[in-house]
Design a protein around this motif. Structure first.
Motif, short mmCIF file in Angstrom:
data_model
loop_
_atom_site.label_atom_id
_atom_site.label_comp_id
_atom_site.label_asym_id
_atom_site.label_seq_id
_atom_site.Cartn_x
_atom_site.Cartn_y
_atom_site.Cartn_z
N ALA A 203 -24.43 9.32 -60.82
CA ALA A 203 -25.71 8.80 -61.27
C ALA A 203 -26.79 9.46 -60.41
N ASP A 204 -27.98 9.58 -60.95
CA ASP A 204 -29.05 10.18 -60.17
C ASP A 204 -29.21 9.43 -58.85
N ASN A 205 -29.36 10.19 -57.76
CA ASN A 205 -29.56 9.64 -56.41
C ASN A 205 -28.40 8.78 -55.89
N LYS A 206 -27.24 8.89 -56.51
CA LYS A 206 -26.09 8.10 -56.02
C LYS A 206 -25.63 8.64 -54.67
N VAL A 207 -25.75 9.93 -54.46
CA VAL A 207 -25.37 10.55 -53.20
C VAL A 207 -26.64 11.14 -52.60
N SER A 208 -26.88 10.89 -51.29
CA SER A 208 -28.08 11.47 -50.69
C SER A 208 -27.73 12.82 -50.07
N PHE A 209 -28.55 13.84 -50.35
CA PHE A 209 -28.32 15.17 -49.79
C PHE A 209 -29.27 15.39 -48.63
#
Lengths: 269, 424
Positions: A203-209
């Motif tokens: 999902a969008d922004n599910k993982v922070s880079f």
């Protein structure tokens, strides 16, 4: 002979073209924008993408999918996600050590060499990636009857390779109105049967880079697929690099052999 | 070996001493240096050397792989991946071996078709041809056994399908199958014996290759016009002439081999074989490696299982009697215009059979509207032509065909120009 061939060639071409046209209605595969960093004979893995991909795997995929053939030390190997030329031995790489140490796994059991007792011990770079489930029954119980496939070789084990994995990850769309999706299954435009037991994982922004790359579904899918492509064959870049030298040598040798052949046969009529 | 007087002259004291005890250097000199080869051999004749090279390559890489491979049903797949990931240059050795098998078959098919086109199986080379057929059968067995060792999904289920073929034989089939399996299903015992046999057969191939080369050196090589050399003018010495040309052929072949190993190492394999073997999950389509596909199509073309198995073995068995099925007095198809047409159709037919073997039998090969021609029917047509080519066309054509004039010697068409050939 040539005349026979000129008649046969178009027939053969047709025979190959007909099934290609028929294949148009099957599940389509997509390539991400900009293509893959590792495609082609000169391609090599984009290290930033590998690192983000590892983060996606660790934070999302690894809750259901094992990667049994991978160890933490692999992450620090040459051309790998966390390779640092200061640490040619990946077991010395402090980042890899930390990743291994901090793994959220069921406690790792080791033998205390002084007492002989079996105790919990901290993770080491030589440890394999932890399994999400203690056994396949536990896996089935928590997913509704499926064992999520191991991802160590997934890019090599599916027709379409990286494009297939990317297309599945980005292929969860609204089912067409005339399609009824069975219970506990999810519609996916790129899955051959269109019904997949896996919930849309990203999902969008599910993982922070950490590097500021926008965390869209497509970006996550591209990065994790890059990581999985590396994991399927960590020696891929080495193979392509060595191949350039070997091919140059072989072509040179073939030219020399041709020269010798012409020279030796010069006087044979 | 060729019955000609030996010209070997030992030069040093040691070689003279050796020559009167074990004339092995004389044998090598007579076979690979002084041996006369027809001077008109084209590039199709370099495939013998290419095959020798590939056999050596497979044996050497195979021995190295066996140092790291574990023939155990629970560890085999992981040990292959251990070779790919942790053994120094293990990926290279494995890709050389896996793609080497395919290249070996590419070369053997070219070599066999060359023999077929130029009539290299005809008298006095029948035994030479039959030995070649035996090598080919041994290669098929070796390839199948080796593919099973990976213990991936296609390895396992391919092994199940192929060993089950023997179960179709009447009376003894069941027992043979149990004996092959070493139990009541494809399992650890099967894998162990497959490993043992996979190590054995290449050395048997090497043994038959020696006989094959021996027979070759007795009858001498055939050549593109199919007329045996009549004088020294028609031949050149093996070294340097044939060695340098073979060397160039091998070098070119290895360039192609290298492209596969380094840039598309998995293109000839099946993706399913990167999934560990699981007896409980059968892949949707079980397909053998590409080099077996035409025979797989022949097997499936016939509805009765036993007859299918017999047809499949028969399609290779018929090659053994080919020297007596071809009735033509002219050896090379260069002078047989009709035979050329049937030969080209044979090659295309074999490719079509391969295409059929790759596809599910009920799928439409050539869709027409709602229906069309299914692969199983296409493979039936292909199977019919395969057998008809050897059993009907070959014998009849030799009798009815009007051949072109054949030159008297290898040198004559070159020396006196094309005009004499027309008159002759």
């Amino acid at each position: 002979m040539r005349r026979i061939l000129s008649v046969i060639a178009p027939v053969l071409a047709l025979a190959i073209a007909v099934p290609a046209l028929a294949a148009e209605h099957e599940a389509k595969l997509y390539t991400p924008k900009g293509g893959w960093s590792f495609q082609g004979p000169l391609g090599s893995f984009d290290q930033g993408s590998l690192q983000r991909g590892y983060k996606v795997y660790r934070e999302v995929c690894s809750s259901c999918h094992a990667m049994n053939l991978l160890s933490f030390r692999n992450l620090g190997e040459k051309y790998g996600p966390f390779y640092d030329e200061k640490f040619p031995n990946p077991a010395d790489n402090p980042f890899v050590k930390t990743l291994a140490h901090d793994q959220e796994a069921p406690a790792i059991k080791g033998i205390n060499e002084e007492t002989g007792d079996v105790e919990d011990r901290p993770g080491l770079p030589s440890d394999r990636f932890p399994d999400p489930f203690p056994n396949e029954y536990a896996a089935k119980a928590s997913t509704g009857g499926y064992v999520p496939p191991d991802l160590s070789l997934i890019v090599k084990a599916r027709e379409g390779g990286a494009n297939y994995i990317y297309s599945i990850l980005t292929g969860f769309v609204e089912a067409p109105s005339d399609v009824t999706v069975p219970d506990k299954l999810y519609y996916n435009q790129s899955f051959p049967s269109h019904f997949l037991g896996m919930k849309p994982p990203l999902a969008d922004n599910k993982v922070s880079f950490d590097d500021g790359t926008p965390s869209t579904i497509r970006q996550q899918a591209k990065d994790v697929t890059t990581f999985l492509a590396w994991a399927s064959e960590p020696k891929q870049t080495e193979r392509k690099r060595l191949g350039l030298w070997v091919m140059a040598y072989l072509i040179g040798m073939a030219l020399l052999a041709y020269g010798s052949y012409r020279r030796v046969w010069k006087n044979v009529h | 070996m060729s019955g000609q007087p030996s010209t070997y002259q030992p030069k040093s004291g040691f070689t003279r001493w050796l020559d009167s005890r074990l004339p092995i250097l004389r044998l090598a000199h007579d076979s690979f240096v002084d041996y006369p080869t027809p001077k008109n051999l084209n590039y199709w004749w370099t495939f013998g050397a290419i095959l020798s090279f590939m056999l050596g390559m497979q044996i050497i890489t195979g021995i190295v792989l066996a140092m790291h491979y574990v023939p155990n049903a629970t560890m085999a797949f992981a040990s292959v991946e251990h070779i790919m990931r942790d053994v120094n240059y293990g990926w290279l050795v494995r890709y050389l071996h896996a793609n080497g098998a395919s290249m070996f078959f590419v070369a053997v098919y070219v070599h066999m078709l060359r023999g077929l086109y130029y009539g290299s199986y005809k008298a006095p080379r029948e035994i030479l041809w039959i030995l070649g057929c035996i090598i080919y059968l041994l290669m098929m067995a070796t390839g199948f056994l080796g593919y099973a060792l990976v213990w991936g999904q296609m390895s396992f289920h391919g092994a199940v399908v192929i060993t089950n073929l023997f179960g179709a034989l009447p009376l003894v089939g069941e027992s043979i199958r149990t004996w092959l399996w070493g139990g009541f299903s494809v399992d650890n015992a099967t894998l162990n014996r497959f490993f043992s046999l996979h190590y054995l057969l290449p050395f048997m191939i090497a043994g038959v290759v020696i006989l094959h080369v021996w027979a070759l050196h007795v009858s001498g090589q055939n050549n593109p016009i199919g007329v045996d050399p009549k004088s020294e003018k028609d031949t050149v010495k093996f070294t340097p002439y044939a060695t340098v040309k073979d060397g160039f052929g091998v070098a070119l072949f290895v360039v192609m081999f290298g492209l596969f190993v380094f840039y598309m190492p998995n293109s000839l394999g099946d993706v399913n074989n990167y999934i560990p073997a699981n007896p409980l999950v059968t892949p949707e389509h079980i397909v053998p490696e590409w080099y077996y596909l035409p025979f797989y199509a022949i097997l499936r073309a016939i509805p009765n299982k036993l007859m299918g198995v017999l047809a499949m073995f028969g399609s290779i068995g018929v090659l053994f009697i080919l020297p007596w099925l071809d009735t033509s007095k002219v050896r090379s198809m260069r002078f047989r215009p009709k035979a050329q047409i049937f030969f080209v159709i044979f090659v295309i037919n074999a490719l079509i059979l391969g295409w059929c073997g790759h596809n599910p039998p009920d799928k439409f090969a050539i869709p027409v509207g709602e229906g069309g021609l299914t692969f199983v029917w296409l493979s039936r047509i292909g199977t019919a032509y395969w057998f008809a080519y050897f059993v009907i066309i070959m014998p009849l054509l030799g009798i009815v065909e009007k051949t072109r004039p054949v030159p008297d010697t290898i040198s004559s068409p070159v020396l006196s120009g094309a005009a004499t050939v027309e008159k002759a």
